[in-house]
Design a protein around this motif. Structure first.
Motif, PDB file in Angstrom:
ATOM      1  N   GLU A 148       0.720  -1.251  -0.001  1.00 14.61           N
ATOM      2  CA  GLU A 148       0.128   0.060   0.065  1.00 14.61           C
ATOM      3  C   GLU A 148       0.905   1.372   0.125  1.00 14.61           C
ATOM      4  O   GLU A 148       0.257   2.402  -0.400  1.00 14.61           O
ATOM      5  CB  GLU A 148      -0.805   0.007   1.248  1.00 14.61           C
ATOM      6  CG  GLU A 148      -1.910  -0.954   1.016  1.00 14.61           C
ATOM      7  CD  GLU A 148      -2.853  -1.099   2.269  1.00 14.61           C
ATOM      8  OE1 GLU A 148      -3.924  -1.132   2.313  1.00 14.61           O
ATOM      9  OE2 GLU A 148      -2.301  -1.403   3.224  1.00 14.61           O
ATOM     10  N   LEU A 149       2.145   1.386  -0.029  1.00 14.55           N
ATOM     11  CA  LEU A 149       2.987   2.369  -0.098  1.00 14.55           C
ATOM     12  C   LEU A 149       3.403   2.440  -1.447  1.00 14.55           C
ATOM     13  O   LEU A 149       4.098   1.547  -2.027  1.00 14.55           O
ATOM     14  CB  LEU A 149       4.222   2.047   1.018  1.00 14.55           C
ATOM     15  CG  LEU A 149       4.059   2.242   2.522  1.00 14.55           C
ATOM     16  CD1 LEU A 149       5.122   1.721   3.276  1.00 14.55           C
ATOM     17  CD2 LEU A 149       3.667   3.425   2.857  1.00 14.55           C
ATOM     18  N   PRO A 150       2.975   3.403  -2.050  1.00 18.73           N
ATOM     19  CA  PRO A 150       3.286   3.383  -3.794  1.00 18.73           C
ATOM     20  C   PRO A 150       4.783   3.316  -4.193  1.00 18.73           C
ATOM     21  O   PRO A 150       5.704   3.949  -3.581  1.00 18.73           O
ATOM     22  CB  PRO A 150       2.901   4.828  -4.043  1.00 18.73           C
ATOM     23  CG  PRO A 150       1.952   5.164  -3.057  1.00 18.73           C
ATOM     24  CD  PRO A 150       2.443   4.467  -1.600  1.00 18.73           C
ATOM     25  N   ASP A 151       4.922   2.391  -4.896  1.00 14.97           N
ATOM     26  CA  ASP A 151       6.466   1.860  -5.463  1.00 14.97           C
ATOM     27  C   ASP A 151       7.377   1.321  -4.394  1.00 14.97           C
ATOM     28  O   ASP A 151       8.468   1.297  -4.788  1.00 14.97           O
ATOM     29  CB  ASP A 151       7.055   3.114  -6.064  1.00 14.97           C
ATOM     30  CG  ASP A 151       5.927   3.810  -7.135  1.00 14.97           C
ATOM     31  OD1 ASP A 151       5.511   2.898  -8.291  1.00 14.97           O
ATOM     32  OD2 ASP A 151       5.936   5.009  -7.245  1.00 14.97           O
ATOM     33  N   ARG A 152       6.980   0.864  -3.315  1.00 13.00           N
ATOM     34  CA  ARG A 152       7.796   0.474  -2.364  1.00 13.00           C
ATOM     35  C   ARG A 152       8.779  -0.716  -2.663  1.00 13.00           C
ATOM     36  O   ARG A 152       8.367  -1.639  -3.260  1.00 13.00           O
ATOM     37  CB  ARG A 152       7.039   0.042  -1.066  1.00 13.00           C
ATOM     38  CG  ARG A 152       7.978  -0.319   0.066  1.00 13.00           C
ATOM     39  CD  ARG A 152       7.213  -1.127   1.010  1.00 13.00           C
ATOM     40  NE  ARG A 152       8.387  -1.812   1.989  1.00 13.00           N
ATOM     41  CZ  ARG A 152       9.212  -2.972   1.591  1.00 13.00           C
ATOM     42  NH1 ARG A 152       9.012  -3.161   0.546  1.00 13.00           N
ATOM     43  NH2 ARG A 152      10.016  -3.284   2.497  1.00 13.00           N
ATOM     44  N   THR A 153       9.929  -0.450  -2.574  1.00 14.72           N
ATOM     45  CA  THR A 153      10.902  -1.629  -2.620  1.00 14.72           C
ATOM     46  C   THR A 153      11.617  -1.846  -1.579  1.00 14.72           C
ATOM     47  O   THR A 153      11.687  -0.873  -0.382  1.00 14.72           O
ATOM     48  CB  THR A 153      11.810  -1.101  -3.972  1.00 14.72           C
ATOM     49  OG1 THR A 153      12.481  -2.249  -4.251  1.00 14.72           O
ATOM     50  CG2 THR A 153      12.502  -0.210  -3.693  1.00 14.72           C
ATOM     51  N   ASP A 172      10.575   3.810  -7.607  1.00 17.15           N
ATOM     52  CA  ASP A 172      10.766   5.048  -8.788  1.00 17.15           C
ATOM     53  C   ASP A 172      11.873   5.818  -8.755  1.00 17.15           C
ATOM     54  O   ASP A 172      12.173   6.470  -8.108  1.00 17.15           O
ATOM     55  CB  ASP A 172       9.324   6.042  -8.475  1.00 17.15           C
ATOM     56  CG  ASP A 172       9.273   6.746  -9.638  1.00 17.15           C
ATOM     57  OD1 ASP A 172       9.984   6.826 -10.582  1.00 17.15           O
ATOM     58  OD2 ASP A 172       8.440   7.784  -9.431  1.00 17.15           O
ATOM     59  N   ASP A 173      12.796   5.425  -9.601  1.00 12.27           N
ATOM     60  CA  ASP A 173      14.469   5.859  -9.742  1.00 12.27           C
ATOM     61  C   ASP A 173      15.022   5.681  -8.545  1.00 12.27           C
ATOM     62  O   ASP A 173      15.991   6.145  -8.324  1.00 12.27           O
ATOM     63  CB  ASP A 173      14.070   7.478  -9.986  1.00 12.27           C
ATOM     64  CG  ASP A 173      13.803   7.702 -11.492  1.00 12.27           C
ATOM     65  OD1 ASP A 173      13.809   7.025 -12.405  1.00 12.27           O
ATOM     66  OD2 ASP A 173      13.019   8.766 -11.289  1.00 12.27           O
ATOM     67  N   LEU A 174      14.652   4.853  -7.922  1.00 11.22           N
ATOM     68  CA  LEU A 174      15.256   4.437  -6.710  1.00 11.22           C
ATOM     69  C   LEU A 174      15.546   5.604  -5.543  1.00 11.22           C
ATOM     70  O   LEU A 174      16.673   6.086  -5.808  1.00 11.22           O
ATOM     71  CB  LEU A 174      16.397   3.463  -6.703  1.00 11.22           C
ATOM     72  CG  LEU A 174      16.966   2.857  -5.489  1.00 11.22           C
ATOM     73  CD1 LEU A 174      16.049   2.070  -4.894  1.00 11.22           C
ATOM     74  CD2 LEU A 174      18.162   1.986  -5.721  1.00 11.22           C
ATOM     75  N   GLY A 179      12.165  12.475  -3.541  1.00  5.84           N
ATOM     76  CA  GLY A 179      13.525  12.600  -4.135  1.00  5.84           C
ATOM     77  C   GLY A 179      14.608  12.472  -3.262  1.00  5.84           C
ATOM     78  O   GLY A 179      15.851  12.867  -3.536  1.00  5.84           O
ATOM     79  N   ILE A 180      14.779  11.942  -2.061  1.00  4.16           N
ATOM     80  CA  ILE A 180      15.790  11.454  -1.310  1.00  4.16           C
ATOM     81  C   ILE A 180      16.547  10.507  -1.806  1.00  4.16           C
ATOM     82  O   ILE A 180      16.065   9.306  -2.169  1.00  4.16           O
ATOM     83  CB  ILE A 180      15.334  11.191   0.153  1.00  4.16           C
ATOM     84  CG1 ILE A 180      14.587  12.335   0.915  1.00  4.16           C
ATOM     85  CG2 ILE A 180      16.613  10.908   0.990  1.00  4.16           C
ATOM     86  CD1 ILE A 180      14.102  11.983   2.075  1.00  4.16           C
ATOM     87  N   PRO A 181      17.805  10.963  -2.478  1.00  2.00           N
ATOM     88  CA  PRO A 181      18.745   9.523  -2.959  1.00  2.00           C
ATOM     89  C   PRO A 181      18.634   8.450  -2.186  1.00  2.00           C
ATOM     90  O   PRO A 181      18.972   8.426  -0.863  1.00  2.00           O
ATOM     91  CB  PRO A 181      20.130  10.379  -2.960  1.00  2.00           C
ATOM     92  CG  PRO A 181      19.826  11.786  -3.094  1.00  2.00           C
ATOM     93  CD  PRO A 181      18.629  12.079  -2.374  1.00  2.00           C
ATOM     94  N   ALA A 182      18.625   7.206  -2.804  1.00  2.00           N
ATOM     95  CA  ALA A 182      18.680   5.920  -2.163  1.00  2.00           C
ATOM     96  C   ALA A 182      19.597   5.075  -2.767  1.00  2.00           C
ATOM     97  O   ALA A 182      20.144   5.527  -4.105  1.00  2.00           O
ATOM     98  CB  ALA A 182      17.181   5.250  -2.603  1.00  2.00           C
ATOM     99  N   ALA A 183      20.029   3.949  -2.038  1.00  2.00           N
ATOM    100  CA  ALA A 183      21.009   3.101  -2.471  1.00  2.00           C
ATOM    101  C   ALA A 183      20.697   1.770  -1.819  1.00  2.00           C
ATOM    102  O   ALA A 183      19.851   1.530  -0.945  1.00  2.00           O
ATOM    103  CB  ALA A 183      22.431   3.472  -2.527  1.00  2.00           C
ATOM    104  N   LYS A 184      21.332   0.524  -2.375  1.00  5.30           N
ATOM    105  CA  LYS A 184      21.097  -0.654  -1.467  1.00  5.30           C
ATOM    106  C   LYS A 184      21.842  -0.421  -0.005  1.00  5.30           C
ATOM    107  O   LYS A 184      21.384  -0.971   0.937  1.00  5.30           O
ATOM    108  CB  LYS A 184      22.218  -1.649  -2.172  1.00  5.30           C
ATOM    109  CG  LYS A 184      21.946  -3.120  -1.587  1.00  5.30           C
ATOM    110  CD  LYS A 184      22.820  -4.237  -2.290  1.00  5.30           C
ATOM    111  CE  LYS A 184      22.405  -5.375  -1.876  1.00  5.30           C
ATOM    112  NZ  LYS A 184      23.265  -6.500  -2.408  1.00  5.30           N
TER     113      LYS A 184
END
Length: 426
Positions: A116-121, A151-153, A173-178
């Motif tokens: 239910e969290l949009p685009d969650r990964t 969405d663009d991670l 738009g907070i940058p994300a990574a593994k």
């Protein structure tokens, strides 16, 4: 800009290191700093803790078991909201957590599913991370969640109206990574939302005030820059409160509202800092990125030194709480820090001069001397990786384990992991 006071600066060998670092990040004048006004008194109004935190007579009991990588916990008006990194936002009855000593709680209300969290990964350290509660809860019955989106991670903070079942984006738009996603959020004493972001494995971003990576954000509950945020200059993001952070995951406030931050260092060199608006905390130059590792901030006036730098010892600090309760008097006005790799709960005493005996004292001349920090260890290795520590409304401390995240060693996970452990007066 109002700089922190310093003890006498270390001079031996510092000039050569500073020259090398300058080549990496430019001169101090080119590093981002900003004018800002603190929201806390210049002289603390609370009484530093006396004696040793080990004087406390407490017992630990499992309050919740069989969780899936719990990440954050927040209390309000009889409710306890808990995130699992693997997906959902759960709600428990706070009284059940407090009183469930015979049989640990194994059920909860699922407020939001991960789907239910949009685009969650959920790559690596990403997923469903921080949770914070509206200061006027339950009117409105609103919670905030920090999570990783495919969405663009990127990482995102959303506002969820429980009664209306409505999600609104607050920060995107907070940058994300593994790795290095930050993720802790909280509502501060002035009613603003504080958001901790990681450098997303690109250390130079933390020195870029146009980026949201490697910073502490302070925004209104609608996501606008807080009215008195510092100004980092043309092109800078106005939501930034401080910059120069690697992977901060713990923030708490003293009794008079001063923010204290805990963050992961590179192969140890973890830090606890007193945050000042507009200041630069040095990553990726101090402590280094690729081999340039300072033990001294002395020749880097653009950078604000920490209260604690663990050196070669690894805390891997995550969530924190500044204890203000009455239930355990020996713990009042101490900062508690949950350790992941160290598998330890740290009680950090902040003193104006000296500190209690029996712990590790951080008194080097180059550290920020607003306080002298002394750390005592609790529960080393007993519960495995500790993701967060939260003070409950009952004055107990609640610890979240993180033993099913694929990074634990030795005898964990246990059959009942992951857990919420309640530490209460005995």
């Amino acid at each position: 800009m109002d700089r922190p006071t310093r003890r006498s600066l270390l001079a031996s060998g510092a000039a050569g290191l500073a020259a090398v670092a300058g080549c990496l990040a430019g001169s101090p004048d080119q590093r981002p700093t900003a004018e800002g006004t603190g929201s806390w008194p210049e002289t603390p109004t609370w009484e530093p803790a006396s004696g040793s935190p080990r004087d406390a007579e407490v017992a630990a009991v499992t309050a919740v078991r069989n969780l899936s990588v719990p990440w954050d916990l927040a209390f309000a008006d009889g409710d306890a909201y808990l995130t699992e990194r693997t997906g959902p936002l759960l709600r428990f009855d706070a009284a059940t957590l407090r009183d469930g000593t015979d049989e640990p709680v194994e059920t909860a209300t699922t407020v939001l599913r991960g789907s239910e969290l949009p685009d969650r990964t959920g790559p690596g350290e990403g997923g469903t991370l921080g949770v914070a509660i509206h200061p006027d809860y339950p009117d409105p019955r609103v919670v905030f969640v920090y999570y990783t989106a495919a969405d663009d991670l990127r990482n995102r903070v959303v506002r969820y109206d429980v009664d209306a079942d409505e999600l609104t984006t607050v920060v995107d738009g907070i940058p994300a990574a593994k790795w290095h996603n930050g993720g802790r959020i909280t509502v501060g004493p002035e009613g603003h939302l504080w958001v901790l972001t990681g450098d997303a494995r690109e250390g130079a971003r933390a020195q870029d005030p146009e980026s949201l990576a490697g910073g502490v954000l302070r925004v209104t509950l609608e996501g606008e820059p807080a009215p008195d945020n510092p100004d980092f200059g043309a092109g800078a993001d106005p939501r930034l409160y401080t910059v120069g952070h690697r992977n901060p995951q713990g923030i708490s406030f003293t009794s008079d509202g001063e923010p204290l931050l805990a963050e992961h260092g590179p192969s140890a060199r973890d830090e606890v800092s007193a945050l000042r608006p507009g200041h630069n905390y040095g990553w990726n130059v101090s402590r280094g990125d690729g081999g340039i590792r300072y033990e001294s901030y002395a020749d880097n006036e653009a950078f604000t030194p920490p209260l604690v730098n663990t050196g070669e010892a690894t805390w891997a600090p995550s969530g924190t709480t500044f204890y203000t309760g009455e239930a355990v008097p020996a713990w009042r006005n101490r900062l508690f820090v949950a350790g992941l790799r160290s598998q330890t709960l740290y009680a950090v005493t902040l003193s104006r001069d000296g500190g209690p005996d029996g712990g590790r004292r951080f008194g080097a001349d180059w550290l920020d001397d607003r306080y002298t920090a002394t750390a005592h260890e609790f529960y080393a290795g007993e519960y495995g990786r500790l993701r967060h520590v939260q003070q409950g409304p009952d004055g107990a401390l609640y610890l979240l384990t993180s033993n099913r995240d694929g990074r634990v060693a030795q005898e964990f996970p246990k059959e009942t992991d992951d857990r919420v452990v309640r530490v209460e007066p005995r």
